[in-house]
Design a protein around this motif. Structure first.
Motif, PDB file in Angstrom:
ATOM      1  N   GLU A  65       1.821  12.845   2.897  1.00  0.00           N
ATOM      2  CA  GLU A  65       0.863  12.804   1.856  1.00  0.00           C
ATOM      3  C   GLU A  65       0.838  11.205   1.453  1.00  0.00           C
ATOM      4  O   GLU A  65      -0.310  10.711   1.492  1.00  0.00           O
ATOM      5  CB  GLU A  65       1.278  13.599   0.700  1.00  0.00           C
ATOM      6  N   ILE A  66       2.233  10.611   1.331  1.00  0.00           N
ATOM      7  CA  ILE A  66       2.394   9.306   1.194  1.00  0.00           C
ATOM      8  C   ILE A  66       1.514   8.426   2.256  1.00  0.00           C
ATOM      9  O   ILE A  66       0.538   7.543   2.151  1.00  0.00           O
ATOM     10  CB  ILE A  66       3.645   8.771   0.951  1.00  0.00           C
ATOM     11  N   SER A 121       2.492   6.846  -6.869  1.00  0.00           N
ATOM     12  CA  SER A 121       1.218   7.272  -7.421  1.00  0.00           C
ATOM     13  C   SER A 121       1.331   8.988  -6.949  1.00  0.00           C
ATOM     14  O   SER A 121       1.272   9.656  -7.878  1.00  0.00           O
ATOM     15  CB  SER A 121      -0.194   6.922  -6.865  1.00  0.00           C
ATOM     16  N   ALA A 122       1.753   9.153  -6.000  1.00  0.00           N
ATOM     17  CA  ALA A 122       2.135  10.713  -5.536  1.00  0.00           C
ATOM     18  C   ALA A 122       3.299  11.206  -6.282  1.00  0.00           C
ATOM     19  O   ALA A 122       3.202  12.516  -6.671  1.00  0.00           O
ATOM     20  CB  ALA A 122       2.430  10.809  -3.914  1.00  0.00           C
ATOM     21  N   ARG A 178       0.654  -1.308   0.126  1.00  0.00           N
ATOM     22  CA  ARG A 178      -0.201  -0.178  -0.153  1.00  0.00           C
ATOM     23  C   ARG A 178       0.816   1.221   0.074  1.00  0.00           C
ATOM     24  O   ARG A 178       0.542   2.117  -0.650  1.00  0.00           O
ATOM     25  CB  ARG A 178      -0.873   0.084   1.153  1.00  0.00           C
ATOM     26  N   THR A 201       6.411  16.033  -3.083  1.00  0.00           N
ATOM     27  CA  THR A 201       5.578  15.031  -2.423  1.00  0.00           C
ATOM     28  C   THR A 201       6.233  14.888  -0.967  1.00  0.00           C
ATOM     29  O   THR A 201       7.332  14.796  -0.731  1.00  0.00           O
ATOM     30  CB  THR A 201       5.567  13.515  -3.206  1.00  0.00           C
ATOM     31  N   THR A 247      -0.670   9.425   4.341  1.00  0.00           N
ATOM     32  CA  THR A 247      -2.332   9.678   4.197  1.00  0.00           C
ATOM     33  C   THR A 247      -3.013   8.664   3.149  1.00  0.00           C
ATOM     34  O   THR A 247      -3.931   8.082   3.436  1.00  0.00           O
ATOM     35  CB  THR A 247      -2.596  11.135   4.164  1.00  0.00           C
ATOM     36  N   ARG A 248      -2.227   8.668   1.820  1.00  0.00           N
ATOM     37  CA  ARG A 248      -2.818   8.049   0.881  1.00  0.00           C
ATOM     38  C   ARG A 248      -2.722   6.479   1.106  1.00  0.00           C
ATOM     39  O   ARG A 248      -3.689   5.916   0.773  1.00  0.00           O
ATOM     40  CB  ARG A 248      -1.810   8.301  -0.556  1.00  0.00           C
ATOM     41  N   ALA A 249      -1.637   6.096   1.820  1.00  0.00           N
ATOM     42  CA  ALA A 249      -1.556   4.746   2.059  1.00  0.00           C
ATOM     43  C   ALA A 249      -2.469   4.172   3.178  1.00  0.00           C
ATOM     44  O   ALA A 249      -2.466   2.897   3.763  1.00  0.00           O
ATOM     45  CB  ALA A 249      -0.189   4.384   2.406  1.00  0.00           C
ATOM     46  N   ARG A 250      -2.953   5.142   4.053  1.00  0.00           N
ATOM     47  CA  ARG A 250      -3.809   4.879   5.373  1.00  0.00           C
ATOM     48  C   ARG A 250      -2.980   4.175   6.335  1.00  0.00           C
ATOM     49  O   ARG A 250      -3.193   3.362   6.959  1.00  0.00           O
ATOM     50  CB  ARG A 250      -5.075   3.865   4.961  1.00  0.00           C
ATOM     51  N   ALA A 273       1.054   3.978  -2.969  1.00  0.00           N
ATOM     52  CA  ALA A 273       0.687   5.369  -2.514  1.00  0.00           C
ATOM     53  C   ALA A 273       2.066   6.250  -2.916  1.00  0.00           C
ATOM     54  O   ALA A 273       1.656   7.547  -3.606  1.00  0.00           O
ATOM     55  CB  ALA A 273       0.371   5.577  -1.205  1.00  0.00           C
TER      56      ALA A 273
END
Length: 211
Positions: free
Chosen positions: A41-42, A27-28, A20, A37, A44-47, A24
């Motif tokens: 942010e990473i 993609s970022a 994950r 980046t 957050t995207r990856a949870r 993420a």
């Protein structure tokens, strides 16, 4: 639950978290650029928490290098290559090698990683170094081994290093440049297979059998 089963579940969960995070991160990077980046942010995207992210990778550069490493595994030549007894087998091996190499290197994600490595040379020099050592060099080494074996069997005449570069040059041409500049479309599977086959035939015409 037994300790072994618990350990297996934790390992599976860790693998999923790692995948994950890498997805993420890539993609970022592709959307906003490497320098812009943030690790937040990473995460957050990856949870995941930043603590989890740092525990697994340490920093952004390590994440991008890990992405490259995973993709590079697909470029490895199979360990069970057939014995090169005649030109027919050599033709099949080179065509298969070329098809696999083009299939992987023209993948949009791979092209994006190459583009990132070029654009972020100053900010992340280890990325370019990783591309060279993890992806490009092993690919060339695998092909050089094929060429050296073919020469030893008397199936081609030439220097293995020079033959390796010649084959790769014929195979890619200006395709990768076009893909990197986004002025060319990725070839279809049929086009890739045809290109690999045509490259092999052209290469073997340049390098005849010994004797």
């Amino acid at each position: 639950m037994s300790p072994r089963m618990k350990a297996r579940e934790e390992e599976t969960a860790g693998t999923e978290v790692r995948k994950r995070i890498l997805g993420a991160a890539l993609s970022a990077f592709m959307e906003g650029g490497y320098a812009q980046t943030s690790t937040l942010e990473i995460a957050t995207r990856a949870r995941v928490s930043k603590r989890e992210l740092y525990a697994l990778f340490g920093n952004k550069e390590a994440m991008l290098v890990a992405c490259i490493t995973e993709r590079a595994q697909r470029l490895k030549a199979p360990a069970d290559l057939p014995e090169l007894r005649d030109r027919k087998i050599l033709t099949e091996v080179l065509t298969a090698f070329g098809t696999r190499l083009l299939t992987e290197t023209t993948d949009p994600v791979v092209v994006a990683v190459f583009r990132l490595a070029i654009s972020e040379t100053v900010h992340a020099p280890k990325v370019a170094q990783a591309l060279e050592s993890i992806a490009r060099k092993p690919t060339r080494d695998a092909l050089r081994t094929i060429m050296a074996n073919a020469k030893s069997a008397g199936l081609v005449v030439g220097d293995p290093d020079a033959m390796t570069e010649k084959f790769l040059g014929l195979l890619s041409g200006d395709l990768m440049t076009g893909l990197l500049l986004q002025v060319a479309d990725r070839p279809s599977a049929a086009e890739i297979a045809r290109r690999a086959r045509d490259t092999t035939m052209a290469f073997l015409q340049i390098h005849p059998e010994s004797g």
